[in-house]
Design an enzyme around this catalytic site. Sequence first.
Site, PDB file in Angstrom:
ATOM      1  CE  LYS A 175      -0.265  -4.666   3.099  1.00 31.95           C
ATOM      2  NZ  LYS A 175      -0.744  -6.001   2.646  1.00 31.95           N
ATOM      3  CE1 TYR A 181      -3.334  -2.564   5.949  1.00 35.67           C
ATOM      4  CE2 TYR A 181      -3.124  -0.219   5.478  1.00 35.67           C
ATOM      5  CZ  TYR A 181      -3.277  -1.527   5.034  1.00 35.67           C
ATOM      6  OH  TYR A 181      -3.362  -1.801   3.687  1.00 35.67           O
ATOM      7  CB  THR A 233      -0.911  -0.007   1.258  1.00 36.49           C
ATOM      8  OG1 THR A 233      -1.419   1.314   1.476  1.00 36.49           O
ATOM      9  CG2 THR A 233      -0.165  -0.404   2.517  1.00 36.49           C
ATOM     10  CG  ASP A 234      -1.173   5.022  -0.846  1.00 41.95           C
ATOM     11  OD1 ASP A 234      -1.673   4.364   0.087  1.00 41.95           O
ATOM     12  OD2 ASP A 234      -1.790   5.928  -1.433  1.00 41.95           O
ATOM     13  CD  GLU A 235      -3.183   3.509   4.532  1.00 46.04           C
ATOM     14  OE1 GLU A 235      -2.972   3.523   5.752  1.00 46.04           O
ATOM     15  OE2 GLU A 235      -4.313   3.335   4.036  1.00 46.04           O
TER      16      GLU A 235
HETATM   17  N1  LIG Z   1      -8.413  -1.489  -0.071  1.00 41.08           N
HETATM   18  C1  LIG Z   1      -7.470  -0.612  -0.368  1.00 41.08           C
HETATM   19  O1  LIG Z   1      -7.748   0.561  -0.634  1.00 41.08           O
HETATM   20  C2  LIG Z   1      -6.030  -1.047  -0.431  1.00 41.08           C
HETATM   21  C3  LIG Z   1      -5.076  -0.138  -0.914  1.00 41.08           C
HETATM   22  C4  LIG Z   1      -3.742  -0.564  -1.011  1.00 41.08           C
HETATM   23  C5  LIG Z   1      -3.388  -1.834  -0.629  1.00 41.08           C
HETATM   24  N2  LIG Z   1      -4.336  -2.686  -0.140  1.00 41.08           N
HETATM   25  C6  LIG Z   1      -3.902  -4.059   0.228  1.00 41.08           C
HETATM   26  O2  LIG Z   1      -4.575  -4.942  -0.643  1.00 41.08           O
HETATM   27  C7  LIG Z   1      -4.838  -6.181   0.004  1.00 41.08           C
HETATM   28  C8  LIG Z   1      -6.313  -6.516  -0.093  1.00 41.08           C
HETATM   29  O3  LIG Z   1      -7.056  -5.447   0.479  1.00 41.08           O
HETATM   30  P1  LIG Z   1      -8.637  -5.494   0.543  1.00 41.08           P
HETATM   31  O4  LIG Z   1      -9.108  -4.097   0.619  1.00 41.08           O
HETATM   32  O5  LIG Z   1      -9.155  -6.406  -0.493  1.00 41.08           O
HETATM   33  O6  LIG Z   1      -8.821  -6.159   1.989  1.00 41.08           O
HETATM   34  P2  LIG Z   1     -10.095  -6.909   2.604  1.00 41.08           P
HETATM   35  O7  LIG Z   1     -10.029  -6.613   4.071  1.00 41.08           O
HETATM   36  O8  LIG Z   1     -11.326  -6.579   1.853  1.00 41.08           O
HETATM   37  O9  LIG Z   1      -9.791  -8.455   2.355  1.00 41.08           O
HETATM   38  C9  LIG Z   1      -8.805  -9.162   3.031  1.00 41.08           C
HETATM   39  C10 LIG Z   1      -9.053 -10.640   2.822  1.00 41.08           C
HETATM   40  O10 LIG Z   1      -8.003 -11.361   3.483  1.00 41.08           O
HETATM   41  C11 LIG Z   1      -8.595 -12.435   4.201  1.00 41.08           C
HETATM   42  N3  LIG Z   1      -7.701 -12.758   5.336  1.00 41.08           N
HETATM   43  C12 LIG Z   1      -7.455 -12.004   6.429  1.00 41.08           C
HETATM   44  N4  LIG Z   1      -6.609 -12.636   7.254  1.00 41.08           N
HETATM   45  C13 LIG Z   1      -6.299 -13.819   6.658  1.00 41.08           C
HETATM   46  C14 LIG Z   1      -5.453 -14.895   7.011  1.00 41.08           C
HETATM   47  N5  LIG Z   1      -4.757 -14.905   8.157  1.00 41.08           N
HETATM   48  N6  LIG Z   1      -5.353 -15.948   6.161  1.00 41.08           N
HETATM   49  C15 LIG Z   1      -6.063 -15.969   5.006  1.00 41.08           C
HETATM   50  N7  LIG Z   1      -6.889 -14.976   4.628  1.00 41.08           N
HETATM   51  C16 LIG Z   1      -6.993 -13.904   5.445  1.00 41.08           C
HETATM   52  C17 LIG Z   1      -9.955 -11.934   4.634  1.00 41.08           C
HETATM   53  O11 LIG Z   1     -10.840 -12.987   4.955  1.00 41.08           O
HETATM   54  C18 LIG Z   1     -10.369 -11.132   3.409  1.00 41.08           C
HETATM   55  O12 LIG Z   1     -11.035 -11.971   2.473  1.00 41.08           O
HETATM   56  C19 LIG Z   1      -4.354  -6.005   1.440  1.00 41.08           C
HETATM   57  O13 LIG Z   1      -3.098  -6.589   1.546  1.00 41.08           O
HETATM   58  C20 LIG Z   1      -4.263  -4.500   1.628  1.00 41.08           C
HETATM   59  O14 LIG Z   1      -3.257  -4.164   2.551  1.00 41.08           O
HETATM   60  C21 LIG Z   1      -5.643  -2.330  -0.030  1.00 41.08           C
END
Ligand SMILES: NC(=O)c1ccc[n+]([C@@H]2O[C@H](COP(=O)([O-])OP(=O)(O)OC[C@H]3O[C@@H](n4cnc5c(N)ncnc54)[C@H](O)[C@@H]3O)[C@@H](O)[C@H]2O)c1
Length: 319
Positions: free
Chosen positions: A151, A147, A123-125
């Site tokens: 990451k 968080y 993430t950009d964070e």
């Molecule tokens: N949503 C955003 O804006 C954003 C931006 C940049 C990066 N990200 C990164 O992208 C990725 C996905 O984000 P998202 O928004 O889809 O998140 P989300 O919270 O919607 O989904 C996360 C998924 O991971 C699963 N999960 C959690 N812990 C687990 C474990 N121990 N074992 C197996 N599965 C597990 C959950 O059940 C869920 O299905 C993350 O790594 C997040 O850091 C998200």
Amino acid sequence: MHILVTGGAGFIGSNFIRLILKKYPGYKVSNLDKLTYAGNLENLLEVECCKNYRFLKGDICDAKICQRLIKTCDCIINFAAESHVDRSIVSSQEFIRTNVIGTDVLLSLAKKYKIKRFIQISTDEVYGSISAGEAREEEKLKPSSPYSASKASADLQALAFYKTFRLPVIITRSSNNFGPNQYPEKIIPLFITNIIDGVRLPVYAQGKNIRDWIFVLDNCRAIDLVLHKGKPGEIYNIGAGNYLNNITLARLILKEMGAKQDIIRFVPDRLGHDFRYAINSKKIRNLGFKLKYTFLEQLRLTINWYIVNCKWWKPLKKY
Ligand SMILES: NC(=O)c1ccc[n+]([C@@H]2O[C@H](COP(=O)([O-])OP(=O)(O)OC[C@H]3O[C@@H](n4cnc5c(N)ncnc54)[C@H](O)[C@@H]3O)[C@@H](O)[C@H]2O)c1
């Protein structure tokens, strides 16, 4: 190609799986997801009958179950994470467990079974607040929240596996995603669903914090490109240049939904709240990436998706 997607029942992972199965009918996709509060198999109804797709409920911290899958796959794309900053401020334990330890379990097994590509979704964070300009990939990491710190730790561990063992790791760092299937605790679906329910919109402090918004399928398209053309050991920022502060975003959503502007409620600021995220995406563009979607059109599509799919999000809302 056989891809192991972890966290594929969440927001970005499920959009990614649907995209890949449509685009590459010859690929096999295994989805390992623990189904935490954020995981939802309804996100994958469209593909659950595909014979080249299978779902396994499991935890990325569980080496036994991961080993069974990793033995047979070519690539791993690690989306699995605890992803909500506010929850990490309440308690950081699960963030360390899944985001750091879970990633390390996957990296160790990827090394053991000589995986051809390991994509760590970051993430950009991790760059922290950027007061001016845009962070490039080599920028120092300055995470602010539990968080983003978890990451950033996973990113460093992934890079260490590249440097020490030449594991072909690639990291993507995208800006804020929005689109269908996003859990309604995140700001855009939170605002849309509150408006539908006639509930006021909570905005931190004065609402001046700035984020860059990318439509989820553009991020998925960029990850697909990195999977096929990215260079091992590299980091790719994925941004869209749609910079908006939270109050502008709230007002825009209210306007698009024809709701009254006076239902905004200012709430005390988030602890350690980063003021601005901004990333430079020249490197992914040089790899051939072009944005396909525009912000306003996809915001309208997203609003419509939540209006039509009340059944999906209503059980997830707590007031
Ligand atoms: N949503 C955003 O804006 C954003 C931006 C940049 C990066 N990200 C990164 O992208 C990725 C996905 O984000 P998202 O928004 O889809 O998140 P989300 O919270 O919607 O989904 C996360 C998924 O991971 C699963 N999960 C959690 N812990 C687990 C474990 N121990 N074992 C197996 N599965 C597990 C959950 O059940 C869920 O299905 C993350 O790594 C997040 O850091 C998200």
